[in-house]
Design a protein around this motif. Sequence first.
Motif, PDB file in Angstrom:
ATOM      1  N   ASP A 136       0.791  -1.226   0.000  1.00  0.00           N
ATOM      2  CA  ASP A 136       0.000   0.000   0.000  1.00  0.00           C
ATOM      3  C   ASP A 136       0.829   1.285   0.000  1.00  0.00           C
ATOM      4  O   ASP A 136       0.436   2.249  -0.669  1.00  0.00           O
ATOM      5  N   PRO A 137       1.951   1.361   0.720  1.00  0.00           N
ATOM      6  CA  PRO A 137       2.725   2.619   0.656  1.00  0.00           C
ATOM      7  C   PRO A 137       3.112   2.997  -0.774  1.00  0.00           C
ATOM      8  O   PRO A 137       3.128   4.181  -1.130  1.00  0.00           O
ATOM      9  N   PHE A 138       3.389   2.009  -1.585  1.00  0.00           N
ATOM     10  CA  PHE A 138       3.711   2.237  -2.996  1.00  0.00           C
ATOM     11  C   PHE A 138       2.534   2.863  -3.739  1.00  0.00           C
ATOM     12  O   PHE A 138       2.652   3.887  -4.422  1.00  0.00           O
ATOM     13  N   PHE A 139       1.352   2.239  -3.585  1.00  0.00           N
ATOM     14  CA  PHE A 139       0.167   2.775  -4.257  1.00  0.00           C
ATOM     15  C   PHE A 139      -0.148   4.184  -3.775  1.00  0.00           C
ATOM     16  O   PHE A 139      -0.437   5.079  -4.580  1.00  0.00           O
ATOM     17  N   GLN A 140      -0.107   4.395  -2.453  1.00  0.00           N
ATOM     18  CA  GLN A 140      -0.487   5.697  -1.917  1.00  0.00           C
ATOM     19  C   GLN A 140       0.454   6.794  -2.392  1.00  0.00           C
ATOM     20  O   GLN A 140       0.025   7.928  -2.639  1.00  0.00           O
ATOM     21  N   HIS A 141       1.727   6.472  -2.527  1.00  0.00           N
ATOM     22  CA  HIS A 141       2.675   7.463  -3.035  1.00  0.00           C
ATOM     23  C   HIS A 141       2.272   7.915  -4.438  1.00  0.00           C
ATOM     24  O   HIS A 141       2.252   9.122  -4.734  1.00  0.00           O
ATOM     25  N   LEU A 142       1.939   6.964  -5.292  1.00  0.00           N
ATOM     26  CA  LEU A 142       1.549   7.296  -6.660  1.00  0.00           C
ATOM     27  C   LEU A 142       0.198   8.005  -6.698  1.00  0.00           C
ATOM     28  O   LEU A 142       0.006   8.958  -7.469  1.00  0.00           O
ATOM     29  N   PHE A 143      -0.748   7.550  -5.905  1.00  0.00           N
ATOM     30  CA  PHE A 143      -2.080   8.164  -5.896  1.00  0.00           C
ATOM     31  C   PHE A 143      -2.010   9.604  -5.385  1.00  0.00           C
ATOM     32  O   PHE A 143      -2.628  10.510  -5.960  1.00  0.00           O
ATOM     33  N   MET A 144      -1.283   9.810  -4.297  1.00  0.00           N
ATOM     34  CA  MET A 144      -1.250  11.143  -3.694  1.00  0.00           C
ATOM     35  C   MET A 144      -0.530  12.143  -4.591  1.00  0.00           C
ATOM     36  O   MET A 144      -0.884  13.327  -4.620  1.00  0.00           O
ATOM     37  N   GLU A 145       0.487  11.696  -5.331  1.00  0.00           N
ATOM     38  CA  GLU A 145       1.170  12.585  -6.274  1.00  0.00           C
ATOM     39  C   GLU A 145       0.197  13.170  -7.284  1.00  0.00           C
ATOM     40  O   GLU A 145       0.389  14.293  -7.768  1.00  0.00           O
ATOM     41  N   ARG A 146      -0.819  12.396  -7.625  1.00  0.00           N
ATOM     42  CA  ARG A 146      -1.762  12.816  -8.657  1.00  0.00           C
ATOM     43  C   ARG A 146      -3.109  13.244  -8.092  1.00  0.00           C
ATOM     44  O   ARG A 146      -4.067  13.430  -8.835  1.00  0.00           O
ATOM     45  N   LEU A 147      -3.191  13.362  -6.764  1.00  0.00           N
ATOM     46  CA  LEU A 147      -4.437  13.750  -6.096  1.00  0.00           C
ATOM     47  C   LEU A 147      -5.588  12.854  -6.554  1.00  0.00           C
ATOM     48  O   LEU A 147      -6.703  13.310  -6.823  1.00  0.00           O
ATOM     49  N   ALA A 148      -5.307  11.578  -6.646  1.00  0.00           N
ATOM     50  CA  ALA A 148      -6.287  10.620  -7.177  1.00  0.00           C
ATOM     51  C   ALA A 148      -7.479  10.457  -6.229  1.00  0.00           C
ATOM     52  O   ALA A 148      -7.323  10.431  -5.002  1.00  0.00           O
ATOM     53  N   THR A 149      -8.654  10.341  -6.827  1.00  0.00           N
ATOM     54  CA  THR A 149      -9.869  10.040  -6.060  1.00  0.00           C
ATOM     55  C   THR A 149     -10.602   8.824  -6.617  1.00  0.00           C
ATOM     56  O   THR A 149     -11.418   8.226  -5.922  1.00  0.00           O
ATOM     57  N   SER A 150     -10.299   8.447  -7.872  1.00  0.00           N
ATOM     58  CA  SER A 150     -11.008   7.332  -8.513  1.00  0.00           C
ATOM     59  C   SER A 150     -10.013   6.290  -9.005  1.00  0.00           C
ATOM     60  O   SER A 150      -8.976   6.623  -9.576  1.00  0.00           O
ATOM     61  N   ILE A 151     -10.350   5.010  -8.783  1.00  0.00           N
ATOM     62  CA  ILE A 151      -9.451   3.914  -9.120  1.00  0.00           C
ATOM     63  C   ILE A 151     -10.238   2.815  -9.822  1.00  0.00           C
ATOM     64  O   ILE A 151     -11.328   2.434  -9.380  1.00  0.00           O
ATOM     65  N   LEU A 152      -9.662   2.278 -10.895  1.00  0.00           N
ATOM     66  CA  LEU A 152     -10.198   1.101 -11.569  1.00  0.00           C
ATOM     67  C   LEU A 152      -9.230  -0.050 -11.358  1.00  0.00           C
ATOM     68  O   LEU A 152      -8.035   0.066 -11.656  1.00  0.00           O
ATOM     69  N   ASP A 153      -9.743  -1.156 -10.837  1.00  0.00           N
ATOM     70  CA  ASP A 153      -8.935  -2.357 -10.599  1.00  0.00           C
ATOM     71  C   ASP A 153      -9.340  -3.399 -11.634  1.00  0.00           C
ATOM     72  O   ASP A 153     -10.440  -3.958 -11.571  1.00  0.00           O
ATOM     73  N   ILE A 154      -8.451  -3.652 -12.621  1.00  0.00           N
ATOM     74  CA  ILE A 154      -8.775  -4.635 -13.654  1.00  0.00           C
ATOM     75  C   ILE A 154      -8.097  -5.964 -13.310  1.00  0.00           C
ATOM     76  O   ILE A 154      -6.938  -6.004 -12.908  1.00  0.00           O
ATOM     77  N   GLY A 155      -8.884  -7.045 -13.440  1.00  0.00           N
ATOM     78  CA  GLY A 155      -8.436  -8.333 -12.928  1.00  0.00           C
ATOM     79  C   GLY A 155      -8.454  -8.313 -11.419  1.00  0.00           C
ATOM     80  O   GLY A 155      -7.513  -8.772 -10.762  1.00  0.00           O
ATOM     81  N   CYS A 156      -9.552  -7.818 -10.851  1.00  0.00           N
ATOM     82  CA  CYS A 156      -9.626  -7.530  -9.411  1.00  0.00           C
ATOM     83  C   CYS A 156      -9.733  -8.779  -8.549  1.00  0.00           C
ATOM     84  O   CYS A 156      -9.554  -8.704  -7.326  1.00  0.00           O
ATOM     85  N   GLY A 157     -10.038  -9.938  -9.146  1.00  0.00           N
ATOM     86  CA  GLY A 157     -10.135 -11.158  -8.357  1.00  0.00           C
ATOM     87  C   GLY A 157     -11.184 -11.048  -7.267  1.00  0.00           C
ATOM     88  O   GLY A 157     -12.309 -10.596  -7.496  1.00  0.00           O
ATOM     89  N   SER A 158     -10.800 -11.415  -6.059  1.00  0.00           N
ATOM     90  CA  SER A 158     -11.746 -11.413  -4.933  1.00  0.00           C
ATOM     91  C   SER A 158     -11.914 -10.037  -4.306  1.00  0.00           C
ATOM     92  O   SER A 158     -12.596  -9.900  -3.295  1.00  0.00           O
ATOM     93  N   GLY A 159     -11.279  -9.031  -4.890  1.00  0.00           N
ATOM     94  CA  GLY A 159     -11.545  -7.650  -4.483  1.00  0.00           C
ATOM     95  C   GLY A 159     -10.710  -7.120  -3.339  1.00  0.00           C
ATOM     96  O   GLY A 159     -11.038  -6.062  -2.793  1.00  0.00           O
TER      97      GLY A 159
END
Length: 305
Positions: A59-82
């Motif tokens: 998660d620290p990896f994802f949050q670093h990338l998301f916060m850099e871009r002020l992300a609010t929406s995410i699409l998870d493709i091949g999400c499996g069990s979620g």
Amino acid sequence: MHLQRLLKACQDWERYRDENISNLNIIILYGIDPMKVYNNIAQVYDCFINWEERIKREDPFFQHLFMERLATSILDIGCGSGGHAIHFAEMGYNVIGIDSSSEMVSFAQKKSDENDLDIEFQCLPMTDYASRIQQKFDAVICVGNNLPHLLEADAVKRVFTETIASMKDTGVAIFHVLNYHRIMANKRRDFPANSRIVDDKEYVFLRSYDFLSPDLNFHFAYAIKENGQWTSKSMQMKHHPWKDDELIELAKEAGFTQIMTYGGYDFSEFDAEKSQDFIMVCELVEDDDDIKVEGFDADGWDGYK
């Protein structure tokens, strides 16, 4: 004693597979469509994943990338069990998850509803979803070694073009696969055995590759011990060992203009000979220069203190 049980399970699986034996306690499924495999294991899939530890690591990896871009929406493709989608929704992101396995999607939606989360899960293929969702996202993720299920380069490129069609111009796409350069070079056939105890049941999960050309046979088996009785199931599907240079080239052809690569969720530099994973962070940067492919710059990142 525990190690002996794991070894015995491995030996039994190999023997049953080689002899093509099935009985009341052993079920073996060969060469079936990957989505049928995942439909078959949807109800037990989470028993083989320690989501708490996985999220803590990634998660620290994802949050670093998301916060850099002020992300609010995410699409998870091949999400499996979620697992990822549910975590991101709990953090306040607007999330949609798609997967080709209808049973995985149903199971993920059930977990989401039980946690009172507003996540939409849809049964859609990775290669054809953008026109059906008709929404632009700040971030698109495709993690958990999904791409090797696609055996043709055109299909992988289609995933990339569908992703671009679903991204905002300022968005980011994250793709993760195993480092198949290392796997193929070292002929790393076996994965570490995984065992867990969940609700008084013991689960053992085994995976291995057979090296064919150009694809791999991916074998996996699981055994469950309940009330002193073991039952097991073995399955097989094909994977294609997509290497880093192949994926980079297909991503460039699809239209990504900036591609950053690394060898793990700690932002380590990708080393084709040593890295366990290969991860691409792809963007649509307006630039008159040539497409940029580089290692990730994590200066200032403090996610792993």
